[in-house]
Design a protein around this motif. Structure first.
Motif, PDB file in Angstrom:
ATOM      1  N   GLY A   1      31.512  52.665  55.156  1.00 41.27           N
ATOM      2  CA  GLY A   1      32.406  52.990  53.980  1.00 41.27           C
ATOM      3  C   GLY A   1      32.226  53.427  54.171  1.00 41.27           C
ATOM      4  N   ARG A   2      33.677  54.171  53.386  1.00 40.65           N
ATOM      5  CA  ARG A   2      33.831  56.214  52.672  1.00 40.65           C
ATOM      6  C   ARG A   2      33.883  56.289  51.564  1.00 40.65           C
ATOM      7  NH1 ARG A   2      39.147  55.774  56.294  1.00 40.65           N
ATOM      8  NH2 ARG A   2      39.008  54.196  54.817  1.00 40.65           N
ATOM      9  N   GLY A   3      32.380  55.610  50.695  1.00 37.82           N
ATOM     10  CA  GLY A   3      31.863  56.052  49.133  1.00 37.82           C
ATOM     11  C   GLY A   3      33.216  55.177  47.596  1.00 37.82           C
ATOM     12  N   ARG A   4      34.609  54.586  48.606  1.00 42.09           N
ATOM     13  CA  ARG A   4      35.672  54.144  47.889  1.00 42.09           C
ATOM     14  C   ARG A   4      36.244  53.075  48.258  1.00 42.09           C
ATOM     15  NH1 ARG A   4      39.762  57.295  51.683  1.00 42.09           N
ATOM     16  NH2 ARG A   4      40.214  55.686  52.548  1.00 42.09           N
ATOM     17  N   THR A   5      36.113  52.263  47.149  1.00 44.58           N
ATOM     18  CA  THR A   5      37.040  50.575  47.073  1.00 44.58           C
ATOM     19  C   THR A   5      37.608  50.460  48.321  1.00 44.58           C
ATOM     20  OG1 THR A   5      36.995  50.076  44.592  1.00 44.58           O
ATOM     21  CG2 THR A   5      38.071  49.036  45.978  1.00 44.58           C
ATOM     22  N   GLU A   6      37.545  50.340  49.475  1.00 51.72           N
ATOM     23  CA  GLU A   6      38.727  50.331  50.031  1.00 51.72           C
ATOM     24  C   GLU A   6      39.601  48.515  50.349  1.00 51.72           C
ATOM     25  OE1 GLU A   6      38.646  52.050  52.944  1.00 51.72           O
ATOM     26  OE2 GLU A   6      37.003  52.892  52.425  1.00 51.72           O
ATOM     27  N   ALA A   7      38.872  47.819  49.795  1.00 50.63           N
ATOM     28  CA  ALA A   7      39.612  45.818  49.977  1.00 50.63           C
ATOM     29  C   ALA A   7      38.890  45.063  47.958  1.00 50.63           C
ATOM     30  CB  ALA A   7      39.658  45.467  50.939  1.00 50.63           C
ATOM     31  N   VAL A   8      40.292  44.984  47.868  1.00 49.17           N
ATOM     32  CA  VAL A   8      39.094  43.621  46.900  1.00 49.17           C
ATOM     33  C   VAL A   8      39.797  42.394  47.155  1.00 49.17           C
ATOM     34  CG1 VAL A   8      40.107  45.484  44.698  1.00 49.17           C
ATOM     35  CG2 VAL A   8      41.205  43.071  46.008  1.00 49.17           C
ATOM     36  N   VAL A   9      38.320  41.331  46.797  1.00 51.04           N
ATOM     37  CA  VAL A   9      39.039  40.388  46.640  1.00 51.04           C
ATOM     38  C   VAL A   9      39.081  39.467  45.345  1.00 51.04           C
ATOM     39  CG1 VAL A   9      36.961  38.147  47.531  1.00 51.04           C
ATOM     40  CG2 VAL A   9      36.405  39.999  47.905  1.00 51.04           C
ATOM     41  N   ILE A  10      40.210  38.830  45.885  1.00 51.14           N
ATOM     42  CA  ILE A  10      40.720  37.924  44.706  1.00 51.14           C
ATOM     43  C   ILE A  10      40.484  36.781  44.438  1.00 51.14           C
ATOM     44  CG2 ILE A  10      42.777  39.683  44.952  1.00 51.14           C
ATOM     45  CD1 ILE A  10      44.615  37.723  46.468  1.00 51.14           C
ATOM     46  N   ASP A  11      41.344  35.683  43.339  1.00 47.86           N
ATOM     47  CA  ASP A  11      41.218  34.323  43.739  1.00 47.86           C
ATOM     48  C   ASP A  11      42.455  34.707  43.749  1.00 47.86           C
ATOM     49  OD1 ASP A  11      41.812  32.164  42.147  1.00 47.86           O
ATOM     50  OD2 ASP A  11      41.158  33.124  40.395  1.00 47.86           O
ATOM     51  N   ARG A  12      42.302  33.589  45.122  1.00 47.82           N
ATOM     52  CA  ARG A  12      43.478  33.430  46.085  1.00 47.82           C
ATOM     53  C   ARG A  12      44.430  31.956  45.269  1.00 47.82           C
ATOM     54  NH1 ARG A  12      46.159  32.827  51.350  1.00 47.82           N
ATOM     55  NH2 ARG A  12      47.978  31.905  50.404  1.00 47.82           N
ATOM     56  N   GLY A  13      43.512  30.640  44.565  1.00 55.67           N
ATOM     57  CA  GLY A  13      44.468  30.293  44.195  1.00 55.67           C
ATOM     58  C   GLY A  13      45.188  31.176  43.470  1.00 55.67           C
ATOM     59  N   GLU A  14      44.790  31.515  41.788  1.00 57.54           N
ATOM     60  CA  GLU A  14      45.743  32.346  41.070  1.00 57.54           C
ATOM     61  C   GLU A  14      46.548  32.777  40.966  1.00 57.54           C
ATOM     62  OE1 GLU A  14      44.882  30.578  37.398  1.00 57.54           O
ATOM     63  OE2 GLU A  14      46.348  31.507  37.246  1.00 57.54           O
ATOM     64  N   PHE A  15      46.478  33.385  42.505  1.00 58.54           N
ATOM     65  CA  PHE A  15      47.078  34.850  43.048  1.00 58.54           C
ATOM     66  C   PHE A  15      49.216  33.281  43.536  1.00 58.54           C
ATOM     67  CE2 PHE A  15      48.810  36.635  47.168  1.00 58.54           C
ATOM     68  CZ  PHE A  15      49.571  37.910  46.852  1.00 58.54           C
TER      69      PHE A  15
END
Ligand SMILES: Cc1cc2nc3c(=O)[nH]c(=O)nc-3n(C[C@H](O)[C@H](O)[C@H](O)COP(=O)(O)OP(=O)(O)OC[C@H]3O[C@@H](n4cnc5c(N)ncnc54)[C@H](O)[C@@H]3O)c2cc1C
Length: 408
Positions: free
Chosen positions: A82-96
């Motif tokens: 990790g680099r201490g920053r947000t690398e990715a997000v987990v999304i609500d795929r159905g809603e997307f």
């Protein structure tokens, strides 16, 4: 006659449909299910800022922000990256998916649910799409047909672009109640867990998604075994599943993606990251390229020559990613558990960690991969992993040898 009939109401199809409808074209999207976004078989991990890049507001879709990965080797201690920053997000795929469909409709596209494409005929002055809708046969005519119908694409097979059977990674995923630390993606490697690919566990709001991909054996049994294993069982709060699905990820590779009056986008075109199987970002990026080429084709006549520009555009933008990713994927598939243990152990060495941290990018793997091809074997040898270094050197050479030019 429609300007374009898009088969498949997933992200790639809806995004393509939206872009074309916004430009004033007459678009129909066919989706075999009764609802967009269901069934859903996806971990929903996308690079930070990716969704916004396509003009989609992400606030309501993000379930977790991933700052680190904890990688579990076949045996030995897990390694944190990790680099201490947000690398990715987990999304609500159905809603997307539903959001993309809503935007396509708002732009003027027609969406036909419960409408399954069963055949495509390419003709001189257009194309016919045969479908079954609520038990009835329907036929739609279009100037252009777009296959956005997933890895086993009917459009691809019926138009001869896709030769079956296609190579794929079998996947299964469960949504369960578990204690996965927020911000953390757990990755599990090894032939005992997920031969040929990997398994994952990520937080997704109130639940967690635990999934697995493999090239061998029964994927459902492997996932159930993982849930009971020492790796995961301590984190699982209940064996009851909120949701269980199975699906496939296409092995990204050389697929033909366009022909006279036909284009493939997304999984149908094998547009996934070869190493991780992630296809949302690539699918939408390529749908954008496809929409630009389709616009030109519809304005000037849908000649194969114009549609061929789509293949060129994808190659220019992502060719290196597909090429190097595929080399690494082949090497990864051949690695033994012992090799994986050695590599993971070396990831904690400062020289190697620094290299990875400096060049890693969630979506673009080519930069790190080309550095690893150049420097990896030397670094492995420096830390005593001479056999593995030699093996990698040989593999890199055999896979990256330039293709000889054809004689004039
Ligand atoms: C277990 C798993 C986890 C994954 N995790 C991630 C992840 O974390 N991040 C990521 O980026 N990617 C992930 N992926 C990959 C990602 O889900 C796909 O790349 C993405 O869904 C591709 O979008 P698409 O629109 O091309 O195809 P799809 O989402 O497959 O949509 C195709 C649509 O076409 C419809 N369809 C199919 N055939 C027909 C037909 N004959 N007639 C009408 N409609 C039809 C289907 O019902 C479907 O709605 C994962 C995949 C799996 C299997």
């Amino acid at each position: 006659m429609h300007d374009a009939v898009v088969v498949g109401g997933g992200p790639a199809g809806c995004f393509f449909g939206k872009l074309l409808a916004e430009r004033g074209f007459n678009v129909a999207i066919l989706e075999e299910h009764a609802e967009i976004g269901r069934p859903m078989c996806c971990a929903g991990i996308v690079g930070a800022g990716d969704i916004e890049r396509f003009g989609i507001k992400s606030d309501a879709l993000v379930l977790d922000k991933l700052r680190r990965a904890v990688v579990h080797p076949p045996s030995g201690e897990p390694v944190e990256i990790g680099r201490g920053r947000t690398e990715a997000v987990v999304i609500d795929r159905g809603e997307f998916d539903r959001k993309l469909a809503e935007e396509a409709i708002r732009a003027g596209a027609e969406l036909f649910l419960r409408t399954r494409c069963i055949g495509v005929t390419l003709e001189k002055d257009g194309a016919s799409v045969d479908a079954k809708s609520e038990g009835k046969r329907v036929k739609l005519r279009a100037k252009l047909v777009v296959g956005a119908d997933g890895p086993t694409s009917v459009v691809g097979r019926r138009t001869g672009l896709l030769k079956s059977p296609t190579e794929a990674i079998k996947c299964a995923q469960a949504e369960i109640v578990a204690d996965i630390a927020p911000g953390t993606a757990e990755i599990y490697l090894g032939s005992g867990v997920a031969p040929g690919f990997f398994a994952w566990a990520v937080p997704a709001g109130d639940a967690c998604r635990v999934g697995l991909g493999t090239t061998e054996g029964n994927v459902r049994e492997k996932l159930l075994r993982l849930l009971k294993s020492r790796l995961v069982s301590g984190k699982v709060k209940s064996r009851n599943m909120i949701h269980f699905t199975a699906g496939i990820i296409p092995e990204s590779g050389r697929r033909r993606i366009c022909g006279e009056r036909v284009l493939l986008v997304g999984d149908a075109a094998g547009q996934v990251k070869p190493l991780t199987g992630g296809g949302i970002y690539l699918g939408l990026s390529c749908a954008q390229l496809a929409a630009d080429v389709a616009t030109r084709a519809l304005e000037h006549g849908p000649e194969g020559r114009i549609l061929k520009e789509y293949e060129d555009a994808v190659k220019e933008r992502f060719g290196k990613e597909f090429e190097l990713g595929t080399v690494m994927r082949r090497i990864f598939r051949r690695m033994s558990d012992k090799d994986l243990d050695v590599i993971l152990k070396l990831l904690s060495k400062p020289d190697i960690k620094e290299l990875v941290i400096k060049h890693a990018d969630f979506d673009k793997h080519a930069e790190l991969l080309s550095i690893l091809i150049k420097k990896g074997p030397g670094l492995l040898a420096k830390f005593g992993a001479r056999k593995l270094a030699e093996y990698l050197r040989r593999m890199f050479k055999s896979y990256t040898r330039p293709i000889p030019r054809a004689k004039a």
